[in-house]
Scaffold this motif. Sequence first.
Motif, PDB file in Angstrom:
ATOM      1  N   TRP A   1      23.545  15.231  -1.252  1.00 52.74           N
ATOM      2  CA  TRP A   1      24.269  16.070  -0.734  1.00 52.74           C
ATOM      3  C   TRP A   1      23.753  15.616   0.750  1.00 52.74           C
ATOM      4  O   TRP A   1      23.371  14.607   1.415  1.00 52.74           O
ATOM      5  N   LEU A   2      26.056  15.537   1.062  1.00 55.92           N
ATOM      6  CA  LEU A   2      25.872  15.055   2.788  1.00 55.92           C
ATOM      7  C   LEU A   2      25.535  16.116   3.457  1.00 55.92           C
ATOM      8  O   LEU A   2      26.849  17.139   3.039  1.00 55.92           O
ATOM      9  N   MET A   3      25.836  15.991   4.926  1.00 54.77           N
ATOM     10  CA  MET A   3      25.386  17.135   5.862  1.00 54.77           C
ATOM     11  C   MET A   3      26.576  16.420   6.666  1.00 54.77           C
ATOM     12  O   MET A   3      26.337  15.699   7.343  1.00 54.77           O
ATOM     13  N   THR A   4      27.660  17.483   7.008  1.00 55.96           N
ATOM     14  CA  THR A   4      28.351  16.613   8.388  1.00 55.96           C
ATOM     15  C   THR A   4      27.875  17.319   9.253  1.00 55.96           C
ATOM     16  O   THR A   4      27.885  18.282   9.430  1.00 55.96           O
ATOM     17  N   ASP A   5      28.862  16.394   9.785  1.00 50.85           N
ATOM     18  CA  ASP A   5      28.341  16.019  11.533  1.00 50.85           C
ATOM     19  C   ASP A   5      29.213  15.874  12.401  1.00 50.85           C
ATOM     20  O   ASP A   5      30.517  14.270  12.030  1.00 50.85           O
ATOM     21  N   PRO A   6      29.266  16.411  13.609  1.00 48.38           N
ATOM     22  CA  PRO A   6      30.722  15.060  14.406  1.00 48.38           C
ATOM     23  C   PRO A   6      29.922  13.913  14.745  1.00 48.38           C
ATOM     24  O   PRO A   6      31.265  13.268  14.766  1.00 48.38           O
ATOM     25  N   ARG A   7      29.120  13.925  14.836  1.00 51.24           N
ATOM     26  CA  ARG A   7      29.061  12.078  14.420  1.00 51.24           C
ATOM     27  C   ARG A   7      29.217  11.538  13.930  1.00 51.24           C
ATOM     28  O   ARG A   7      29.817  10.237  13.842  1.00 51.24           O
ATOM     29  N   LEU A   8      29.422  11.768  12.588  1.00 46.23           N
ATOM     30  CA  LEU A   8      29.986  10.656  12.255  1.00 46.23           C
ATOM     31  C   LEU A   8      31.897  10.949  12.172  1.00 46.23           C
ATOM     32  O   LEU A   8      31.611   9.870  11.499  1.00 46.23           O
ATOM     33  N   GLY A   9      31.899  11.521  13.075  1.00 43.90           N
ATOM     34  CA  GLY A   9      33.490  11.186  13.393  1.00 43.90           C
ATOM     35  C   GLY A   9      34.484  10.701  12.461  1.00 43.90           C
ATOM     36  O   GLY A   9      34.390  11.767  11.512  1.00 43.90           O
ATOM     37  N   ASP A  10      34.896   9.804  12.607  1.00 50.09           N
ATOM     38  CA  ASP A  10      36.244   9.574  12.357  1.00 50.09           C
ATOM     39  C   ASP A  10      35.776   9.041  10.411  1.00 50.09           C
ATOM     40  O   ASP A  10      36.701   8.539   9.422  1.00 50.09           O
ATOM     41  N   GLU A  11      34.394   8.468  10.385  1.00 49.49           N
ATOM     42  CA  GLU A  11      33.527   7.910   8.880  1.00 49.49           C
ATOM     43  C   GLU A  11      33.719   8.860   8.117  1.00 49.49           C
ATOM     44  O   GLU A  11      33.455   8.985   7.000  1.00 49.49           O
ATOM     45  N   LEU A  12      33.662  10.583   8.238  1.00 49.98           N
ATOM     46  CA  LEU A  12      33.298  11.665   7.637  1.00 49.98           C
ATOM     47  C   LEU A  12      34.049  10.917   5.990  1.00 49.98           C
ATOM     48  O   LEU A  12      33.745  11.565   4.472  1.00 49.98           O
ATOM     49  N   LEU A  13      35.500  11.457   5.994  1.00 45.64           N
ATOM     50  CA  LEU A  13      36.073  11.138   4.900  1.00 45.64           C
ATOM     51  C   LEU A  13      35.095   9.869   3.998  1.00 45.64           C
ATOM     52  O   LEU A  13      35.492   9.840   2.527  1.00 45.64           O
ATOM     53  N   ALA A  14      35.586   8.578   4.498  1.00 41.56           N
ATOM     54  CA  ALA A  14      34.867   7.678   5.035  1.00 41.56           C
ATOM     55  C   ALA A  14      33.381   7.934   3.558  1.00 41.56           C
ATOM     56  O   ALA A  14      33.243   7.078   2.526  1.00 41.56           O
ATOM     57  N   SER A  15      32.600   8.367   4.488  1.00 33.73           N
ATOM     58  CA  SER A  15      31.218   8.734   4.151  1.00 33.73           C
ATOM     59  C   SER A  15      31.245   9.480   2.463  1.00 33.73           C
ATOM     60  O   SER A  15      31.039   9.473   1.543  1.00 33.73           O
ATOM     61  N   ILE A  16      32.052  10.242   2.539  1.00 34.66           N
ATOM     62  CA  ILE A  16      32.081  11.164   1.461  1.00 34.66           C
ATOM     63  C   ILE A  16      32.530  10.631   0.058  1.00 34.66           C
ATOM     64  O   ILE A  16      32.040  10.782  -1.153  1.00 34.66           O
ATOM     65  N   GLN A  17      33.860   9.560  -0.195  1.00 34.25           N
ATOM     66  CA  GLN A  17      34.156   8.931  -1.092  1.00 34.25           C
ATOM     67  C   GLN A  17      33.038   7.662  -1.396  1.00 34.25           C
ATOM     68  O   GLN A  17      32.793   7.525  -2.888  1.00 34.25           O
ATOM     69  N   ARG A  18      31.942   7.357   0.071  1.00 34.65           N
ATOM     70  CA  ARG A  18      30.853   6.795  -0.795  1.00 34.65           C
ATOM     71  C   ARG A  18      29.527   7.456  -1.944  1.00 34.65           C
ATOM     72  O   ARG A  18      29.130   6.618  -1.774  1.00 34.65           O
ATOM     73  N   LEU A  19      29.665   8.920  -1.710  1.00 35.69           N
ATOM     74  CA  LEU A  19      28.823   9.723  -2.456  1.00 35.69           C
ATOM     75  C   LEU A  19      28.772   9.289  -3.552  1.00 35.69           C
ATOM     76  O   LEU A  19      30.267   9.105  -4.130  1.00 35.69           O
ATOM     77  N   PRO A  20      27.573   9.391  -4.568  1.00 37.90           N
ATOM     78  CA  PRO A  20      27.724   9.286  -6.104  1.00 37.90           C
ATOM     79  C   PRO A  20      28.823   9.964  -6.624  1.00 37.90           C
ATOM     80  O   PRO A  20      28.342  11.003  -6.273  1.00 37.90           O
ATOM     81  N   MET A  21      29.589  10.209  -7.562  1.00 41.87           N
ATOM     82  CA  MET A  21      30.683  11.121  -8.371  1.00 41.87           C
ATOM     83  C   MET A  21      29.558  11.961  -8.534  1.00 41.87           C
ATOM     84  O   MET A  21      27.771  11.733  -8.783  1.00 41.87           O
ATOM     85  N   GLY A  22      30.128  13.055  -8.217  1.00 44.45           N
ATOM     86  CA  GLY A  22      29.437  14.994  -8.872  1.00 44.45           C
ATOM     87  C   GLY A  22      28.373  14.639  -7.447  1.00 44.45           C
ATOM     88  O   GLY A  22      27.408  15.811  -7.697  1.00 44.45           O
ATOM     89  N   SER A  23      27.963  14.353  -6.498  1.00 44.22           N
ATOM     90  CA  SER A  23      27.415  14.840  -5.381  1.00 44.22           C
ATOM     91  C   SER A  23      27.879  16.168  -4.539  1.00 44.22           C
ATOM     92  O   SER A  23      29.040  17.126  -4.644  1.00 44.22           O
ATOM     93  N   GLY A  24      27.536  16.812  -3.378  1.00 44.25           N
ATOM     94  CA  GLY A  24      27.515  17.737  -3.206  1.00 44.25           C
ATOM     95  C   GLY A  24      27.706  17.207  -1.222  1.00 44.25           C
ATOM     96  O   GLY A  24      27.494  16.621  -0.893  1.00 44.25           O
TER      97      GLY A  24
END
Length: 185
Positions: free
Chosen positions: A15-38
């Motif tokens: 699971w990825l917990m979103t956080d303002p610290r991710l900033g512009d990396e948010l969507l890229a971080s989600i795309q880097r998660l293994p398929m079927g993550s949360g």
Amino acid sequence: MPACQPLRKPIPRIWLMTDPRLGDELLASIQRLPMGSGVIFRHYQLDATQRRKLFAKVRRVCAKRGHIVFLAGDGATARAWHADGVYGRRRSASLHLHSAPVHNAREIAAAKRFRADILFLSPLRATQSHPGNRPLGPVRFKTLAKMCQPAKVIALGGMNRAQAAKWPCSLVHGWAAIDAFRTQD
């Protein structure tokens, strides 16, 4: 992806917990998660309109990657925004999956009373998100994780893949993080 449909996927182990610290990396971080993550979408600091727009973007990326996304907050909003579940301290009968943050025995007991399906137990280790919070450490974490059952336990707090591998699946279903999914500077 209609709301309130039965989840036809297993509960993710990562699971990825979103956080303002991710900033512009948010969507890229989600795309880097293994398929079927949360993904637990938080971003509490945004006003309602900005938060909903960002959630819609996150939801689209999650759908493309086969991820599920929970909205931190109340069940009515999670249902209206077509989240797969809710992350909060109260049960919502309108959503089929409910997760809750827990940090101690009292919070675990409360989460079990409202039948939370997934408990995010933290902080196992020191974390950059809450630098002043004292971590549970492995012994206390193990004790509390046993108390969480039969809910699925997700370890949170200074977690990464290597740390998660130290815990048996019979005790800890999976792990969540923020920094483990950020690109390195």
